[in-house]
Enzyme design. Structure first.
Site, PDB file in Angstrom:
ATOM      1  N   ASN A  90      -5.978 -12.411   0.886  1.00 38.58           N
ATOM      2  CA  ASN A  90      -4.858 -13.190   1.376  1.00 38.58           C
ATOM      3  C   ASN A  90      -4.630 -12.880   2.860  1.00 38.58           C
ATOM      4  OD1 ASN A  90      -2.646 -14.943   1.376  1.00 38.58           O
ATOM      5  ND2 ASN A  90      -1.966 -14.244  -0.643  1.00 38.58           N
ATOM      6  N   HIS A 120      -9.304  11.918  10.999  1.00 43.34           N
ATOM      7  CA  HIS A 120      -9.606  12.784  12.131  1.00 43.34           C
ATOM      8  C   HIS A 120      -9.490  14.232  11.664  1.00 43.34           C
ATOM      9  CE1 HIS A 120      -9.558   9.799  15.416  1.00 43.34           C
ATOM     10  NE2 HIS A 120      -8.738   9.143  14.604  1.00 43.34           N
ATOM     11  N   ALA A 163       2.726  -3.861  -4.939  1.00 48.00           N
ATOM     12  CA  ALA A 163       3.052  -4.166  -3.552  1.00 48.00           C
ATOM     13  C   ALA A 163       3.690  -2.949  -2.890  1.00 48.00           C
ATOM     14  CB  ALA A 163       4.001  -5.359  -3.482  1.00 48.00           C
ATOM     15  N   LYS A 183       1.444   6.405  -7.985  1.00 40.04           N
ATOM     16  CA  LYS A 183       1.239   7.121  -9.248  1.00 40.04           C
ATOM     17  C   LYS A 183       1.090   6.082 -10.362  1.00 40.04           C
ATOM     18  CE  LYS A 183       3.990  11.244  -8.089  1.00 40.04           C
ATOM     19  NZ  LYS A 183       3.180  11.550  -6.995  1.00 40.04           N
TER      20      LYS A 183
END
Length: 193
Positions: A90, A120, A163, A183
């Protein structure tokens, strides 16, 4: 090392130190090429067929005709994305793919999803070194809008990422994950036929 060898070097997951001017220069060239391709994708209308062709050029790999993307789409490398059949992106997705992003058949990537494959070093001596870890998304996965998938994560087949979730660890197949950090909140029941 030529550009094809460099792309294979990156696909193999090798770290790149900021001091390595030759490799860093090639990485910059790849990034500029990815920017050129995504600007082409994002700044004018394209048919579904044209979008598939742009992704083939962007990734340097075969992309099935069933693939669909609603631009804009962003990536910093482009050459380490593998897309299965019947995959949908999307609008507003952003991929940091140098470490490798592998997306299984039938997966749906929601609006504004971020997928990162680089870290990093924490120590100041390695802070400008990037370490690659692939992200693997199984078959028939649904990643909800605004989710972030971090380096080294594998998302199992049929899983759902809610989401806004931030996925820092592997997701078992057939589960729903939510939250920051994500979770498991439920198992997905198999439909009987």
């Amino acid at each position: 090392m030529n550009m094809d060898e460099f792309i294979e070097y990156c696909r193999a997951g090798h770290p790149i130190a900021g001091e390595d001017k030759a490799l860093h220069g090639m990485l910059t060239d790849c990034s500029f090429e990815a920017q050129r391709m995504t600007m082409k994708l994002n700044t004018s209308y394209h048919s579904k067929e044209e979008i598939v062709e742009i992704f083939r050029e962007l990734t340097g790999r075969e992309v099935d005709d069933s693939f669909m993307c609603f631009p804009p789409f962003y990536t910093d490398f482009g050459k380490n994305i593998t897309i299965g059949k019947d995959v949908f992106f999307n609008t507003g997705c952003s991929f940091q793919d140098r470490g490798g992003i592998h997306i299984g058949d039938g997966s749906l990537i929601g609006m504004n999803v971020n997928i990162a494959t680089l870290n990093h070093g924490l120590d100041m001596k390695t802070r400008n070194t990037t370490y690659a870890s692939p992200v693997t998304i199984g078959k028939n996965v649904w990643i909800g809008s605004g989710a972030t998938i971090l380096p080294g994560v594998t998302i199992g087949d049929r899983a759902v990422v809610a989401a806004g979730a931030v996925v820092t660890k592997d997701v078992p197949e057939g589960t729903v994950v939510a939250g920051v950090p994500a979770k498991v909140v439920k198992a997905i029941e198999e439909e009987s036929e």
